[in-house]
Scaffold this active site. Sequence first.
Site, PDB file in Angstrom:
ATOM      1  CG  LEU A 164     -21.769  59.700  13.877  1.00  9.98           C
ATOM      2  CD1 LEU A 164     -20.957  58.420  13.755  1.00  9.98           C
ATOM      3  CD2 LEU A 164     -21.383  60.456  15.145  1.00  9.98           C
ATOM      4  CB  SER A 165     -22.310  62.016   7.658  1.00  9.32           C
ATOM      5  OG  SER A 165     -23.643  62.375   7.388  1.00  9.32           O
TER       6      SER A 165
ATOM      7  N   PRO B 180     -25.033  53.030  11.502  1.00 11.55           N
ATOM      8  CG  PRO B 180     -27.364  52.952  11.603  1.00 11.55           C
ATOM      9  CD  PRO B 180     -26.133  52.365  12.230  1.00 11.55           C
ATOM     10  CB  CYS B 181     -22.635  57.454   8.864  1.00 12.34           C
ATOM     11  SG  CYS B 181     -23.391  57.757   7.244  1.00 12.34           S
ATOM     12  CD  GLN B 182     -28.552  57.134   8.531  1.00 15.29           C
ATOM     13  OE1 GLN B 182     -27.784  56.618   9.324  1.00 15.29           O
ATOM     14  NE2 GLN B 182     -29.472  56.446   7.884  1.00 15.29           N
TER      15      GLN B 182
END
Length: 385
Positions: A130-131, A126-128
């Site tokens: 980081l993005s 999951p990128c939540q």
Amino acid sequence: MFAGYGSQALALKYLGVPFEYYRISEWATKSIQAYKDIHAASDKIDYSKERTVDEIKRWLSGKISLDYNTPASETQINRMGERTARALYNAMQATRNIGSITQAAASDLAIEHTDKFLYIMTYSFPCQDLSAAGNGAGMSKGSGTRSGLLWEVERLLRECRELPQVLLMENVPQVIGGGAIADFAQWLECLEKLGYKNYHRLMNAKDYGIPQNRNRCFTISILGDYYYTFPRTRKLQYRLKDYLDRNVDEKYYLSDAVIEMFMEHTARQQAKGNGFKFEPTTGGGYAKTISTRAGGRTDDNYIIENGNEDRADNDGRGGDLREGPQGLRQPSDECSSGNAGGGDFGVVVGKSAAFQRGPLAGVSRTIDTNGSNGVLLWTKQNANK
């Protein structure tokens, strides 16, 4: 790992790579069903027929999530109807889905006979956190964040008696950004100690034949003494209009009620700490939008609205704008790029008030968002520029 609906498996399929769907780990119920529908639609076996509904619900406990963020509670699972529970169980059995990675063990991966089989493990976590659209919680080991689930992959690999020979990861550029670079370096070090050689690179879709400014970090890890070379870039030969349908059914246009629903739903998600948010904007007076706000950055998906009657499609076809469903404007000929400074106008994608300027004369007709996810419309004669 983190299979979603199986886009990476689809890539192998479209490339013509012979492979077997061996195991997946996915806990979101909607993604579980989507994966089954896409990759195992022909499997009509009722794997649940020998189990009671109570046995099925106990089996599902700890393996699934209803909201993509938190494990489903026993209360939520017990509230499921029998038909729903059985369908979910059958979908997981048909796709060999081991469920939540947090509850998985190396034995669930069933990696064996690596002298006969090549195992490819994807782990686009999951990128939540980081993005640019997230809350910046990061992916540090022990942080408990969604992006921190990366370290569950390390746990599984360390437990394995036989390791997968190839690891593939794709994630947002921030995975090697200032806030996460130390964690990323730690991750690569862990893989090196396990015997992997690692190669990573930022790759943008527009450099590989797709007219979208989508920059992502790819990491390839190979067990043993092997060398990997990333694919060469290629000239961009297509524009957005090459992919758009000329005539779009009215059912695909958003009504005011749907836009309002987006606002209410995503406001609730924002309150929960999910950084992704839809918010209508005026587009600087040029178009009505539903825009994804990412911190101070805006990725806008515009729908042309009343007020642009005097603007014509000026790409040599002589088209004009006509009335569309819900009072929106749409081009009567092919879609063209947006230009806030002149008469060239059409469907506008990825254009916000922050960069309302014309394209570079003689080079390209460009829609871009200053480094965020936009779209580039290149003229064929100048694609090499």
